[in-house]
Every structure is written in structure tokens, then in C-alpha cells.
Design a protein around this motif. Structure first.
Motif, PDB file in Angstrom:
ATOM      1  N   MET A 107       0.756  -1.035  -0.064  1.00 27.99           N
ATOM      2  CA  MET A 107      -0.044  -0.150   0.024  1.00 27.99           C
ATOM      3  C   MET A 107       0.859   1.259   0.022  1.00 27.99           C
ATOM      4  O   MET A 107       0.496   2.315  -0.572  1.00 27.99           O
ATOM      5  N   GLN A 108       1.789   1.251   0.807  1.00 29.65           N
ATOM      6  CA  GLN A 108       2.946   2.276   0.600  1.00 29.65           C
ATOM      7  C   GLN A 108       3.286   2.582  -0.757  1.00 29.65           C
ATOM      8  O   GLN A 108       3.258   3.816  -1.274  1.00 29.65           O
ATOM      9  N   GLU A 109       3.641   1.596  -1.679  1.00 30.17           N
ATOM     10  CA  GLU A 109       4.306   1.752  -2.988  1.00 30.17           C
ATOM     11  C   GLU A 109       3.109   2.663  -3.692  1.00 30.17           C
ATOM     12  O   GLU A 109       3.274   3.369  -4.563  1.00 30.17           O
ATOM     13  N   ILE A 110       1.922   2.060  -3.385  1.00 31.80           N
ATOM     14  CA  ILE A 110       0.714   2.389  -4.228  1.00 31.80           C
ATOM     15  C   ILE A 110       0.495   4.037  -3.850  1.00 31.80           C
ATOM     16  O   ILE A 110       0.336   4.910  -4.786  1.00 31.80           O
ATOM     17  N   ARG A 111       0.540   4.422  -2.587  1.00 31.54           N
ATOM     18  CA  ARG A 111       0.408   5.605  -2.190  1.00 31.54           C
ATOM     19  C   ARG A 111       1.629   6.514  -2.544  1.00 31.54           C
ATOM     20  O   ARG A 111       1.378   7.936  -2.843  1.00 31.54           O
ATOM     21  N   TYR A 112       2.813   5.993  -2.668  1.00 34.82           N
ATOM     22  CA  TYR A 112       3.782   6.982  -3.216  1.00 34.82           C
ATOM     23  C   TYR A 112       3.402   7.453  -4.666  1.00 34.82           C
ATOM     24  O   TYR A 112       3.667   8.654  -5.020  1.00 34.82           O
ATOM     25  N   LEU A 113       3.099   6.630  -5.692  1.00 31.67           N
ATOM     26  CA  LEU A 113       2.193   6.879  -6.780  1.00 31.67           C
ATOM     27  C   LEU A 113       1.250   7.854  -6.653  1.00 31.67           C
ATOM     28  O   LEU A 113       1.485   8.884  -7.389  1.00 31.67           O
ATOM     29  N   ASP A 114       0.440   7.726  -5.865  1.00 32.79           N
ATOM     30  CA  ASP A 114      -0.706   8.619  -5.843  1.00 32.79           C
ATOM     31  C   ASP A 114      -0.024  10.148  -5.444  1.00 32.79           C
ATOM     32  O   ASP A 114      -0.478  11.173  -5.727  1.00 32.79           O
ATOM     33  N   LYS A 115       1.159  10.074  -4.294  1.00 35.43           N
ATOM     34  CA  LYS A 115       1.359  11.397  -3.876  1.00 35.43           C
ATOM     35  C   LYS A 115       2.286  12.008  -5.114  1.00 35.43           C
ATOM     36  O   LYS A 115       2.161  13.077  -5.290  1.00 35.43           O
ATOM     37  N   LEU A 116       2.973  11.318  -6.049  1.00 34.72           N
ATOM     38  CA  LEU A 116       3.793  11.887  -7.172  1.00 34.72           C
ATOM     39  C   LEU A 116       3.025  12.650  -7.949  1.00 34.72           C
ATOM     40  O   LEU A 116       3.030  13.533  -8.358  1.00 34.72           O
ATOM     41  N   ILE A 117       1.569  11.728  -8.302  1.00 35.15           N
ATOM     42  CA  ILE A 117       0.822  12.183  -9.287  1.00 35.15           C
ATOM     43  C   ILE A 117      -0.001  13.702  -8.842  1.00 35.15           C
ATOM     44  O   ILE A 117      -0.120  14.378  -9.383  1.00 35.15           O
ATOM     45  N   ASP A 118      -0.235  13.475  -7.509  1.00 33.31           N
ATOM     46  CA  ASP A 118      -0.688  14.770  -6.882  1.00 33.31           C
ATOM     47  C   ASP A 118       0.007  16.069  -7.080  1.00 33.31           C
ATOM     48  O   ASP A 118      -0.270  17.059  -7.278  1.00 33.31           O
TER      49      ASP A 118
END
Length: 132
Positions: A107-118
Motif C-alpha cells: 500500500m505504501q508503494e501505491i500511495r507513493y505513486l498517488d502522492k507523485l501524481i498529486d
């Protein structure tokens, strides 16, 4: 006559069930949402691809293959060829949670991508997004 009572789920069980739902989502569907978010803010699909490549080690053609093969989101990250060690520098809040405090590794890996796209959608420069 009343039915049987429903078993009470613990917070941990609810959290794991929600994670599994995210992991089972189609990478292609999520990818189109990420691109759409970026494009609505004047950014490009190429920039989204660059971020994904930086984060995961996938090549652009491998991203296309993942979209076309209907791989699930969890497997996309589980099979990342070379997760970028600099991803650990990603800090901040996404979906109400600090990414650096997420204890479930996938989940942390997935949220890293979310954060970068944000960050991309908010107009941050690519060199800052990619922690250069």
C-alpha cells in the motif's frame, strides 16, 4: 425470528479488506484515472509515464503491456523490476495518511505513486517530483 448476528470485524480486518480491493483493481483503469487527473491540470501522459518509470523501474513499453494485459494494481507493484531507492524520500499526506507512516509495504508503494501524481497535478516541477 431474527437472523444470525453478523460477525464483527476488527479495524485490522476492515483495513486488509479495503487494501485487497485496491490491489485487485485493474492497473489500466487506475492508469487512465492518473493520466486524466494530470491532463485536467495541464500536465501530460508522458509526464505520468516518466513518474511511473522512475518509481518502479518499468520501461514505457512495459507500462503499455501492463495496461493491455489487464494486470491488477497490486501485481503491477509486486512485479516492479527496480523500485527506485529514492522513493523513500517521498513524504507528505495522501488520502488523509502520511505516506511515510504507512506500514503495509504494498500500500505504501501505491500511495507513493498517488502522492507523485498529486504533486504533478499541483504544478510541481518534474525535477522536484523525481527527487533530483
Amino acid at each position: 425470528m431474527k437472523g444470525l448476528p453478523h460477525p464483527v470485524k476488527t479495524k485490522s480486518e476492515e483495513f486488509n479488506m479495503e487494501n485487497e480491493k485496491v490491489y485487485a483493481m485493474s492497473f489500466g483503469k487506475i492508469y487512465s484515472l492518473l493520466v486524466s487527473k494530470a491532463e485536467k491540470k495541464g500536465r501530460t501522459q508522458a509526464e505520468v509515464d516518466k513518474i511511473i518509470c522512475w518509481l518502479t523501474g518499468y520501461r514505457p513499453e512495459e507500462i503499455t503491456d501492463a495496461i493491455q494485459s489487464a494486470v491488477c494494481y497490486g501485481d503491477f507493484f509486486r512485479n516492479a523490476p527496480q523500485p527506485n531507492p529514492a522513493r523513500r524520500q517521498i513524504k507528505g499526506v495522501i488520502c488523509g495518511v502520511r505516506v511515510e507512516e504507512i506500514t503495509e509495504p504494498l500500500m505504501q508503494e501505491i500511495r507513493y505513486l498517488d502522492k507523485l501524481i498529486d504533486e504533478l497535478a499541483k504544478g510541481k516541477a518534474m525535477d522536484k517530483i523525481l527527487r533530483a
